[in-house]
Design a protein around this motif. Structure first.
Motif, PDB file in Angstrom:
ATOM      1  N   LEU A  52      34.428  35.027  53.926  1.00 40.24           N
ATOM      2  CA  LEU A  52      34.562  36.468  53.858  1.00 40.24           C
ATOM      3  C   LEU A  52      36.039  36.827  54.009  1.00 40.24           C
ATOM      4  O   LEU A  52      36.735  36.263  54.861  1.00 40.24           O
ATOM      5  CB  LEU A  52      33.744  37.105  54.991  1.00 40.24           C
ATOM      6  CG  LEU A  52      33.606  38.613  54.978  1.00 40.24           C
ATOM      7  CD1 LEU A  52      32.822  39.071  53.760  1.00 40.24           C
ATOM      8  CD2 LEU A  52      32.878  39.065  56.245  1.00 40.24           C
ATOM      9  N   ALA A  53      36.519  37.712  53.156  1.00 48.24           N
ATOM     10  CA  ALA A  53      37.907  38.189  53.176  1.00 48.24           C
ATOM     11  C   ALA A  53      38.923  37.105  52.818  1.00 48.24           C
ATOM     12  O   ALA A  53      40.065  37.143  53.245  1.00 48.24           O
ATOM     13  CB  ALA A  53      38.254  38.810  54.520  1.00 48.24           C
ATOM     14  N   SER A  54      38.503  36.139  51.998  1.00 47.40           N
ATOM     15  CA  SER A  54      39.441  35.075  51.606  1.00 47.40           C
ATOM     16  C   SER A  54      40.186  35.394  50.314  1.00 47.40           C
ATOM     17  O   SER A  54      41.062  34.629  49.910  1.00 47.40           O
ATOM     18  CB  SER A  54      38.698  33.743  51.469  1.00 47.40           C
ATOM     19  OG  SER A  54      37.729  33.814  50.444  1.00 47.40           O
ATOM     20  N   GLY A  55      39.845  36.502  49.649  1.00 54.07           N
ATOM     21  CA  GLY A  55      40.575  36.918  48.458  1.00 54.07           C
ATOM     22  C   GLY A  55      39.832  36.770  47.146  1.00 54.07           C
ATOM     23  O   GLY A  55      40.426  36.914  46.079  1.00 54.07           O
ATOM     24  N   LYS A  56      38.545  36.475  47.194  1.00 54.55           N
ATOM     25  CA  LYS A  56      37.773  36.300  45.960  1.00 54.55           C
ATOM     26  C   LYS A  56      37.788  37.557  45.097  1.00 54.55           C
ATOM     27  O   LYS A  56      38.025  37.484  43.891  1.00 54.55           O
ATOM     28  CB  LYS A  56      36.334  35.885  46.285  1.00 54.55           C
ATOM     29  CG  LYS A  56      36.232  34.539  46.998  1.00 54.55           C
ATOM     30  CD  LYS A  56      34.791  34.169  47.331  1.00 54.55           C
ATOM     31  CE  LYS A  56      34.098  35.139  48.252  1.00 54.55           C
ATOM     32  NZ  LYS A  56      34.596  35.179  49.629  1.00 54.55           N
ATOM     33  N   THR A  57      37.543  38.708  45.698  1.00 58.41           N
ATOM     34  CA  THR A  57      37.523  39.955  44.938  1.00 58.41           C
ATOM     35  C   THR A  57      38.910  40.282  44.403  1.00 58.41           C
ATOM     36  O   THR A  57      39.056  40.733  43.262  1.00 58.41           O
ATOM     37  CB  THR A  57      36.986  41.115  45.797  1.00 58.41           C
ATOM     38  OG1 THR A  57      35.662  40.790  46.229  1.00 58.41           O
ATOM     39  CG2 THR A  57      36.945  42.411  45.010  1.00 58.41           C
ATOM     40  N   THR A  58      39.938  40.037  45.188  1.00 59.46           N
ATOM     41  CA  THR A  58      41.313  40.274  44.724  1.00 59.46           C
ATOM     42  C   THR A  58      41.616  39.409  43.513  1.00 59.46           C
ATOM     43  O   THR A  58      42.218  39.867  42.532  1.00 59.46           O
ATOM     44  CB  THR A  58      42.317  39.984  45.859  1.00 59.46           C
ATOM     45  OG1 THR A  58      42.023  40.849  46.953  1.00 59.46           O
ATOM     46  CG2 THR A  58      43.743  40.175  45.402  1.00 59.46           C
ATOM     47  N   PHE A  59      41.188  38.156  43.553  1.00 61.93           N
ATOM     48  CA  PHE A  59      41.375  37.249  42.425  1.00 61.93           C
ATOM     49  C   PHE A  59      40.641  37.774  41.186  1.00 61.93           C
ATOM     50  O   PHE A  59      41.211  37.830  40.088  1.00 61.93           O
ATOM     51  CB  PHE A  59      40.875  35.849  42.789  1.00 61.93           C
ATOM     52  CG  PHE A  59      40.881  34.892  41.642  1.00 61.93           C
ATOM     53  CD1 PHE A  59      42.070  34.316  41.217  1.00 61.93           C
ATOM     54  CD2 PHE A  59      39.708  34.576  40.987  1.00 61.93           C
ATOM     55  CE1 PHE A  59      42.079  33.431  40.142  1.00 61.93           C
ATOM     56  CE2 PHE A  59      39.706  33.694  39.915  1.00 61.93           C
ATOM     57  CZ  PHE A  59      40.895  33.132  39.493  1.00 61.93           C
ATOM     58  N   VAL A  60      39.389  38.194  41.370  1.00 63.38           N
ATOM     59  CA  VAL A  60      38.587  38.712  40.255  1.00 63.38           C
ATOM     60  C   VAL A  60      39.223  39.978  39.689  1.00 63.38           C
ATOM     61  O   VAL A  60      39.246  40.181  38.468  1.00 63.38           O
ATOM     62  CB  VAL A  60      37.128  38.963  40.691  1.00 63.38           C
ATOM     63  CG1 VAL A  60      36.363  39.732  39.630  1.00 63.38           C
ATOM     64  CG2 VAL A  60      36.443  37.640  40.985  1.00 63.38           C
ATOM     65  N   LYS A  61      39.758  40.827  40.545  1.00 61.90           N
ATOM     66  CA  LYS A  61      40.455  42.023  40.066  1.00 61.90           C
ATOM     67  C   LYS A  61      41.621  41.636  39.159  1.00 61.90           C
ATOM     68  O   LYS A  61      41.848  42.272  38.131  1.00 61.90           O
ATOM     69  CB  LYS A  61      40.975  42.853  41.249  1.00 61.90           C
ATOM     70  CG  LYS A  61      39.892  43.605  41.977  1.00 61.90           C
ATOM     71  CD  LYS A  61      40.490  44.393  43.139  1.00 61.90           C
ATOM     72  CE  LYS A  61      39.417  45.154  43.889  1.00 61.90           C
ATOM     73  NZ  LYS A  61      39.982  45.962  44.987  1.00 61.90           N
ATOM     74  N   GLY A  62      42.349  40.597  39.527  1.00 61.10           N
ATOM     75  CA  GLY A  62      43.447  40.123  38.690  1.00 61.10           C
ATOM     76  C   GLY A  62      42.965  39.573  37.364  1.00 61.10           C
ATOM     77  O   GLY A  62      43.532  39.870  36.307  1.00 61.10           O
ATOM     78  N   VAL A  63      41.894  38.771  37.402  1.00 57.41           N
ATOM     79  CA  VAL A  63      41.331  38.219  36.166  1.00 57.41           C
ATOM     80  C   VAL A  63      40.912  39.354  35.235  1.00 57.41           C
ATOM     81  O   VAL A  63      41.258  39.363  34.044  1.00 57.41           O
ATOM     82  CB  VAL A  63      40.131  37.289  36.458  1.00 57.41           C
ATOM     83  CG1 VAL A  63      39.402  36.932  35.171  1.00 57.41           C
ATOM     84  CG2 VAL A  63      40.575  36.029  37.187  1.00 57.41           C
ATOM     85  N   LEU A  64      40.181  40.310  35.774  1.00 57.55           N
ATOM     86  CA  LEU A  64      39.700  41.413  34.940  1.00 57.55           C
ATOM     87  C   LEU A  64      40.840  42.276  34.420  1.00 57.55           C
ATOM     88  O   LEU A  64      40.802  42.739  33.280  1.00 57.55           O
ATOM     89  CB  LEU A  64      38.681  42.252  35.712  1.00 57.55           C
ATOM     90  CG  LEU A  64      37.363  41.523  36.009  1.00 57.55           C
ATOM     91  CD1 LEU A  64      36.454  42.378  36.871  1.00 57.55           C
ATOM     92  CD2 LEU A  64      36.657  41.127  34.716  1.00 57.55           C
TER      93      LEU A  64
END
Length: 66
Positions: A38-50
Motif C-alpha cells: 500500500l502506498a508504494s507508487g503503483k497508482t502513480t506509475f499507472v498515471k504516468g503510463v496512461l
C-alpha cells in the motif's frame, strides 16, 4: 514474450516519469502486473503510463476507494 523488470524509484515524480517512459514500449495486448505494498507508487506509475498513452481522465487508486 514474458519480460520481468525490477525497478526501484525513490521519488513520486521519478515513478510518474518512469510510467511515461514505459508507455512508449507498450503494444496492444500487452499485460503489465504491478506488485507492491500500500502506498508504494503503483497508482502513480499507472498515471504516468496512461499520460504517456494520451489518456485524459482522472486516475484514482482502487484500494483507497475501498
Amino acid at each position: 514474450m514474458i519480460k520481468k523488470i525490477d525497478i526501484i524509484s525513490k521519488k513520486e515524480r521519478e515513478t510518474f516519469n518512469l510510467g511515461i517512459d514505459i508507455s512508449k514500449d507498450i503494444s496492444n495486448g500487452d499485460v503489465i502486473g504491478l506488485i507492491g505494498n500500500l502506498a508504494s507508487g503503483k497508482t502513480t506509475f499507472v498515471k504516468g503510463v496512461l499520460k504517456g498513452l494520451g489518456y485524459r481522465y482522472e486516475v484514482t487508486s482502487p484500494t483507497f476507494t475501498l
